[in-house]
Structure formats: C-alpha cells, structure tokens
Scaffold this motif. Structure first.
Motif, mmCIF file in Angstrom:
data_model
loop_
_atom_site.group_PDB
_atom_site.id
_atom_site.type_symbol
_atom_site.label_atom_id
_atom_site.label_comp_id
_atom_site.label_asym_id
_atom_site.label_seq_id
_atom_site.Cartn_x
_atom_site.Cartn_y
_atom_site.Cartn_z
ATOM 1 N N ILE A 187 -13.698 35.015 -25.257
ATOM 2 C CA ILE A 187 -12.674 35.877 -24.657
ATOM 3 C C ILE A 187 -11.733 35.086 -23.765
ATOM 4 C CG2 ILE A 187 -12.270 37.920 -23.241
ATOM 5 C CD1 ILE A 187 -15.061 38.868 -24.002
ATOM 6 N N LYS A 188 -12.302 34.213 -22.942
ATOM 7 C CA LYS A 188 -11.438 33.526 -21.962
ATOM 8 C C LYS A 188 -10.570 32.458 -22.615
ATOM 9 C CE LYS A 188 -15.222 30.510 -20.692
ATOM 10 N NZ LYS A 188 -16.262 30.277 -19.707
ATOM 11 N N MET A 194 -18.844 28.267 -16.369
ATOM 12 C CA MET A 194 -17.998 27.642 -15.356
ATOM 13 C C MET A 194 -17.141 26.568 -15.986
ATOM 14 S SD MET A 194 -18.427 25.770 -11.940
ATOM 15 C CE MET A 194 -20.065 26.218 -11.624
ATOM 16 N N ALA A 195 -15.874 26.619 -15.746
ATOM 17 C CA ALA A 195 -14.997 25.635 -16.369
ATOM 18 C C ALA A 195 -13.714 25.491 -15.579
ATOM 19 C CB ALA A 195 -14.670 26.056 -17.793
ATOM 20 N N VAL A 196 -13.225 24.275 -15.545
ATOM 21 C CA VAL A 196 -11.913 24.016 -14.973
ATOM 22 C C VAL A 196 -11.147 23.217 -16.004
ATOM 23 C CG1 VAL A 196 -10.649 22.914 -13.113
ATOM 24 C CG2 VAL A 196 -12.854 23.933 -12.643
ATOM 25 N N GLU A 197 -9.945 23.636 -16.291
ATOM 26 C CA GLU A 197 -9.165 22.907 -17.271
ATOM 27 C C GLU A 197 -7.789 22.602 -16.711
ATOM 28 O OE1 GLU A 197 -9.373 24.637 -21.179
ATOM 29 O OE2 GLU A 197 -7.640 23.438 -21.734
ATOM 30 N N VAL A 198 -7.404 21.342 -16.778
ATOM 31 C CA VAL A 198 -6.099 20.929 -16.278
ATOM 32 C C VAL A 198 -5.281 20.430 -17.453
ATOM 33 C CG1 VAL A 198 -4.911 19.495 -14.599
ATOM 34 C CG2 VAL A 198 -7.239 20.198 -14.164
ATOM 35 N N ARG A 199 -4.028 20.850 -17.550
ATOM 36 C CA ARG A 199 -3.188 20.434 -18.662
ATOM 37 C C ARG A 199 -1.776 20.130 -18.211
ATOM 38 N NH1 ARG A 199 -3.765 24.364 -23.592
ATOM 39 N NH2 ARG A 199 -6.005 24.345 -23.732
ATOM 40 N N LEU A 200 -1.029 19.564 -19.126
ATOM 41 C CA LEU A 200 0.405 19.414 -18.920
ATOM 42 C C LEU A 200 1.085 20.630 -19.508
ATOM 43 C CD1 LEU A 200 0.850 15.741 -20.043
ATOM 44 C CD2 LEU A 200 1.157 16.618 -17.764
ATOM 45 N N GLU A 234 -17.191 31.796 -12.008
ATOM 46 C CA GLU A 234 -16.866 30.466 -11.509
ATOM 47 C C GLU A 234 -15.935 29.717 -12.448
ATOM 48 O OE1 GLU A 234 -20.730 28.940 -10.720
ATOM 49 O OE2 GLU A 234 -20.982 30.197 -8.955
ATOM 50 N N ASP A 235 -15.128 30.444 -13.173
ATOM 51 C CA ASP A 235 -14.152 29.807 -14.066
ATOM 52 C C ASP A 235 -12.777 29.834 -13.430
ATOM 53 O OD1 ASP A 235 -15.920 29.309 -16.081
ATOM 54 O OD2 ASP A 235 -15.602 31.237 -17.063
ATOM 55 N N GLN A 249 -5.512 14.058 -22.564
ATOM 56 C CA GLN A 249 -4.459 14.909 -23.085
ATOM 57 C C GLN A 249 -3.089 14.346 -22.732
ATOM 58 O OE1 GLN A 249 -4.919 18.738 -21.493
ATOM 59 N NE2 GLN A 249 -4.959 19.664 -23.489
ATOM 60 N N PHE A 299 -7.908 15.866 -18.854
ATOM 61 C CA PHE A 299 -6.483 15.966 -18.623
ATOM 62 C C PHE A 299 -5.814 14.632 -18.927
ATOM 63 C CE2 PHE A 299 -3.159 16.166 -15.106
ATOM 64 C CZ PHE A 299 -2.245 16.768 -15.923
ATOM 65 N N ILE A 348 -5.033 25.288 -15.515
ATOM 66 C CA ILE A 348 -4.135 24.728 -14.497
ATOM 67 C C ILE A 348 -3.109 23.840 -15.198
ATOM 68 C CG2 ILE A 348 -4.026 23.353 -12.397
ATOM 69 C CD1 ILE A 348 -7.057 23.944 -12.065
ATOM 70 N N GLN A 373 -16.987 20.206 -11.765
ATOM 71 C CA GLN A 373 -16.159 20.665 -12.875
ATOM 72 C C GLN A 373 -14.759 20.083 -12.799
ATOM 73 O OE1 GLN A 373 -16.552 22.478 -15.604
ATOM 74 N NE2 GLN A 373 -18.726 22.258 -15.222
ATOM 75 N N VAL A 389 -0.179 21.112 -14.657
ATOM 76 C CA VAL A 389 0.375 20.205 -13.660
ATOM 77 C C VAL A 389 1.514 19.412 -14.287
ATOM 78 C CG1 VAL A 389 -0.131 18.341 -12.036
ATOM 79 C CG2 VAL A 389 -1.910 19.949 -12.651
#
Lengths: 293, 352
Positions: free
Chosen positions: A268-269, A1-7, B58-59, B304, B301, B63, B293, B65
């Motif tokens: 893979i992801k 499970m992962a959430v990643e937010v970037r610019l 659940e991935d 970064q 973020f 994202i 998460q 922004v």
C-alpha cells in the motif's frame, strides 16, 4: 519502518498517442483559440488583436457561437443537482457555512436538512439552538446542490437519506475537473468499501455500512473501531485515487476499481512512488481502452 | 473546593472531547479541521500500525532532496516530504567575530513563512512560527560538535564568515521540523565558501584577496550536523513524519535532534499535552531505529544519484552523505544521560 531519500524527477505522463486526439482541443494560457471574429467570448478566454485567446489551461468547449475554456485545475463551479462532499466551517443563524472547494463558502440552511425524528415541520427556535448538536465545525457532510446564487455561492440540501453527516472514513481531495459526471456518485465497490465521488473533487471513502438504520436522521456516528482488513482496502483505494489524479486520469467507479486491482501487486505505501504510479496507471488505462474497444 | 470543582470540570471536558488539542507552542502552525469521527479513524489506524496512507507508525514519506537550486546563494537546497516543501539558502558574508568567541565564525537563522503555504501566514501571521523554528535551529546548532565554526574564522578578532541561513516555507503538509533540518543540512553541504587570502603591506594595512576560481573554495564538514526527528504521540503509540491530519490528532510530540553518531544535541516537547516518562523512553529508543534507517536510506540515495540526469546535483550527492557518516552505523553513548533528559522533560510537562 523505512526511510527513502531521492532526487526529484520530472513527471512523465503515461499517454498513448491515440488518446490525446480524443481528448479534444487542449490550450495553454495565451494560446490562440481562433482568429475568426464570428465567435462569442466565454469563460476562460479573452480578446486581443481580434484574436480569441485562452486565459486558462484546459479544454476548449464550443456551444454554437460561444467558446469557453474549461480549466483543468480549478475551484469548483457548482451546478444544481451535483453531489458534493463538504466540511462545515461555521455554525450561523439558521445556516451552516460549508467549505466545498468553491470560491465562496456554501450554505446549508437549517430548513433544508432532515432533522431527527423524520417528521416534517416548521423549524422552531429550539432547533436553531440545537444546531451545533447536529453538525459542528469540522464535520463532513455529503449533500446535493439545491441552488446557485448570482455570486456563484451554493445552497445545498440533505433532504434524502443518502445525504447527511459522514462518519469514519478518509477524505481525498483532487481537482474537480477529474471527477467524471455520472448518473450516480455513490458506489459500493466490490472490494468491501463504499465511495462518494463528490463533484467538487472531495472523495469520501468509508467501509460499507451493514445495516442502514436511519432513526437519528444520520446525525449519530458510529465510533466503533473498523477492522484492519477494511482499513487496508480504504488506504489502498486512497493511494490509487491519488495515483490516478497524479496522472490526470478521470475518476469514476470503473477506473478506480481497475487501478485498485492493478495495485494489488504492490504494498500500500509503495503505491505513491513515481515508478509504481506509472506502472499501475498504464495498466488501468490499457484495461479501460480494451473495455471500450 | 472551587479548585477541585474546576479541576473536575476541565477533566470531564478532556474526557468527552479527547482531541481538542491545538498545538499551544505552535499556534501559528498551519492546521486542518477534522471531524471527531475522522480523528477516531486515524487513531484506531495508528493502533493497528496502519496509517491512512498505508504507512506503518515508523515509516517516513518519500523524501526528495535537491541541492544547488538558487544560483545567487553560497549554498541552497530544496526538500519535499509529501506536501511539505522547504527551500533553504545559505549566504556567507564577512563579519566581525563575536566577542565571546574571537576565533570563530557564526551562523544566523531566519525563517520566512510564505503566505503561499497557507493564508494564515499572510502579513505577520507566520512570524511567531518562524521565530519558533529559528530558535529550535539555534538550539540544535548550539554546540561545538555540529559545525566547525573555527573553520569560518578568517582573522581572529577581526574577520570571520557569517553564515546566514534563510529558510522559506513554501508548503506545509506536516512534519515541518524534520524537513527543515534535512534542508539545512543539505544546503550547508552544498555551500562553497570562497577562499580568502590576507595580504599585508609594509604599513600593516590589510587587504583581502578573494579567489576568482569558483572551484577554489572551502566546503563545510556537515558530518555532525544534526537532523531532527519528531515523534508525535497519538493514542498509545507514537508516529514519525506525521501528516497535518495526524498532527491534528496528536496532543504532544517530542522533537529530538541527533547527529549521525547518535549524539543527542537538543530535545523539545511540542504541543500542550503531557507525556509520561515511560513513553519518552520509548520514543527516544525509537529514534535509534529511525537513525539507522536514515543511514541505510542515504547510501541508496547515493546510488540513485549516480544515475540521475541532473549532473551538478548527482555529483554532489555522494559527498552530502559524507563517507564517515557510515562508519558509525551503531550508536555511541549519548552526551546527555537519559535520566537527565527525562527529568527536564517531565518538569516541562508538569509545568504545563
């Protein structure tokens, strides 16, 4: 499970100076191709003030006096003999309409498919009524271009055991200009997966079938679960193809395989992350150059 | 007898063609056609916790922004998740407070579905979906905690700020609601509302003075603005951040909007399939993990953002993730008890 937010980041192209020169004459829309009036105007060009200008972004191609620009991002322009992967969108009288990423829907005539049973006969009214039981809306097929009509629409055929309805697998869509034209577009990759590189930019990934029993004419699909190991390979290949296409690399068996091997160090992801794409595409490119040189 | 017969027929139909779904409530939603075999492939993959693009159930996809993208708005943001691309602009205009809440400003939503996203949206094609999304947005903002509307009031009963939030769908690649909610939150964070001083002369006539200094502005507190998490039921499992292909395989999904404190502000079921209470429990529980998460991802973020080249954007990023957002890493009790939620949900599903 992962959430990643970037610019968002600007896309960098992993290029090597030597490669650009060999890529030929690249132009943007509005670029002057030549001021010489002795040339003929082909596709993707227009004349203004006695100059020949490009109307699309792509590679300049010259055949004797004719100058064309082949666009990098384009719909599929069919040619007879091309292998294509398409999706059935409509069932009509004696024909299926197929979406092949070209400007017009392509047709697959009832008379140009192999019907179950294998015998060659005239198509009867019963066959026409049973058309939806062979192929229905949404089904994917692989086929070969049989003819190109004057308006650019394609007619296809599946009169060979290697063509026909596709079963379980994954479809990847890329620009048709990235598919390298080869002798064969069907490959069984050593990693246990088969691939159909459609000339129209549709790529089909599926587990290599063990036994090809073609009694039903290829219209019966196997809906048994596919083992996890095969799925992992297919997903990895899918992401590798998208990585290569993000960096505008030509797609063919060797480049895909090298990219696959380069990606093995990553999950893979993670392959679709910008930095990983740059990494693995660089490695792939290097191996391809080494192999050539 | 006839009722039983029709019941049997429809039942048999649903058994032989398990995937003839189509989202009833989102009939305007961009959709893709898939063959039966492709759907089976996706379904089995989800059972094995390996989706087509290599993600687990659940991935989220990555994202992206970006804030402050449209210069003539009060605040704007663009969010991309995979192929989904959403642009949100916030425009503050002066208006008259609503009669029911004289001491508060208010928020208006409008969703525009660009025909660039899919040809189906051409003309009035996207209107239905646009209204549906706008209604969901009204619903998730319809509580006292998400946005401090009192701060938008200039003069009770007479003047207030009205925030027009315009959402533009540029591309649809699945998971529209989550993307839009993130974009709305980012745009609200980005909004800089000019400060207003009310001048009153001897006769009681009022005059407004807006400051010229662009830095003399009011920022909204977006800590409690909720984000939507959509959980799609596919087979016996549920996935977050479904792609278009996966949405085509899903019979029903639950949309939950949660604030950073874990407060549930809105819940809806999308699609025509029904869900049993147990799976709803499971899906609500899952949102906790996802929220954690989200909270984990946002500080990353921030780090970064510091290194990013876009000066304006990067300085804003730390504030977008308001510091108090991290205080409550662990969830509080819900405002709404589980059972009540499930009751209302199961009623909805049985009604269908």
């Amino acid at each position: 499970m992962a959430v990643e937010v970037r610019l968002p980041v600007a896309r960098k192209r992993v290029t090597e100076s030597g490669l650009l020169d060999s890529a030929g004459h690249l132009v943007c829309p509005g670029d002057t191709i030549t001021t010489d009036t002795g040339f003929m105007r082909g596709h993707g060009t227009y004349l203004e003030d006695e100059k020949l200008l490009a109307s699309v972004a792509g590679v300049v191609e010259r055949v004797n006096k004719l100058i064309c620009v082949r666009a990098l991002k384009t719909r599929y322009n069919g040619e007879v003999g091309d292998v294509i992967v398409g999706r059935v969108t409509e069932v009509q009288q004696k024909r299926w309409k197929v979406d092949t990423n070209s400007r017009l829907d392509s047709v697959l005539l009832l008379s140009s498919v192999n019907l179950p049973g294998g015998e060659l006969r005239r198509r009867s009214a019963e066959d026409e009524l049973a058309m939806r039981s062979y192929l229905e809306e949404g089904d994917l097929i692989s086929a070969e271009v049989q003819a190109v009509y004057s308006d650019g629409a394609l007619s296809m055929h599946t009169r060979s055991l290697k063509y026909g309805k596709l079963g379980q697998g994954v479809l990847v869509q890329v620009s048709p200009s990235l598919i390298k034209r080869r002798k064969t577009h069907f490959h069984n990759l050593p990693c246990g997966t088969s691939i159909i590189l459609g000339n129209n930019g549709f790529i089909w990934l599926y587990p290599t079938p063990e036994q090809t029993e073609e009694e039903a004419g290829g219209f019966v699909t196997n809906l048994e679960p596919i083992p996890l190991s095969d799925r992992e390979v297919i997903s990895r290949l899918r992401n590798c193809i998208l990585a290569l296409s993000a960096q505008k690399m030509l797609l063919y068996d060797t480049s895909i395989l090298y990219c696959y091997e380069a990606s093995l160090a990553h999950q893979i992801k993670d392959i679709l992350k910008v930095e990983v794409i740059e990494d693995i595409v660089m490695e792939t490119r290097q191996r391809l150059v080494d192999q050539e040189g | 007898m006839t009722a039983m017969e029709t019941g049997m027929v429809s039942n048999r139909y649903s058994v032989s063609r398990p995937f003839t779904s189509g989202r009833e409530s989102c009939s305007g939603m961009a959709s893709v056609q898939l063959s039966e075999a492709e759907k089976v492939y996706i379904l089995h993959g989800i059972q094995d916790d390996l989706r087509v693009d290599g993600r687990g159930c659940e991935d989220y996809r990555c994202i992206e922004v970006e804030t402050d993208v449209v210069s003539n708005t009060t605040g704007s943001a663009r969010v991309k998740i995979g192929h989904t691309d959403v642009l949100v602009g916030v425009k503050a205009e002066m208006g008259i407070p609503k009669l029911g809440s004289p001491g508060e400003g208010y928020v208006e939503f409008f969703v525009d579905c660009s025909a660039n996203a899919t040809p189906e949206f051409e003309g009035r094609g996207g209107e239905e979906l646009g209204t549906e999304i706008a209604n969901v947005l009204y619903k998730i903002f319809d509580n006292k905690s998400s946005l401090n509307l009192k701060s938008l009031c200039i003069q009770p009963r007479e003047h207030c700020w009205v925030l027009y939030i315009d959402v533009l769908l540029l591309e649809c690649g699945g998971n529209l609601f989550d993307t839009i909610s993130i974009a709305v939150k980012a745009a609200l964070f980005n909004a800089r509302i000019p400060k207003v001083r009310v001048l009153e002369d001897e006769e009681g006539a009022k005059d407004f003075e807006l400051s010229d200094d662009p830095y003399d502005c009011m920022r909204l507190n977006v800590t409690n603005v909720p984000c939507i998490v959509t959980l799609s039921r596919i087979g016996h499992r549920h996935v977050v951040d479904a792609t278009l292909q996966e949405e085509a395989c899903s019979l029903a999904s639950v949309l939950v909007s949660v604030t950073s404190k874990g407060v549930l502000t809105c819940m809806r079921k999308l699609g025509r399939g029904s869900l049993d209470p147990e799976s709803i429990f499971e899906m609500i529980e899952c949102r906790h993990k996802i929220l954690r998460q989200f909270l984990g991802a946002i500080p990353a973020f921030w780090v970064q953002g510091k290194g990013a080249t876009r000066g304006e954007t990067s300085t804003q990023v730390p504030n977008f993730t308001h510091s108090s957002l991290f205080k409550d890493k662990y969830m509080h009790l819900h405002t709404q008890p589980y059972s009540a939620v499930c009751m209302s949900l199961s009623r909805e599903s049985t009604a269908i």
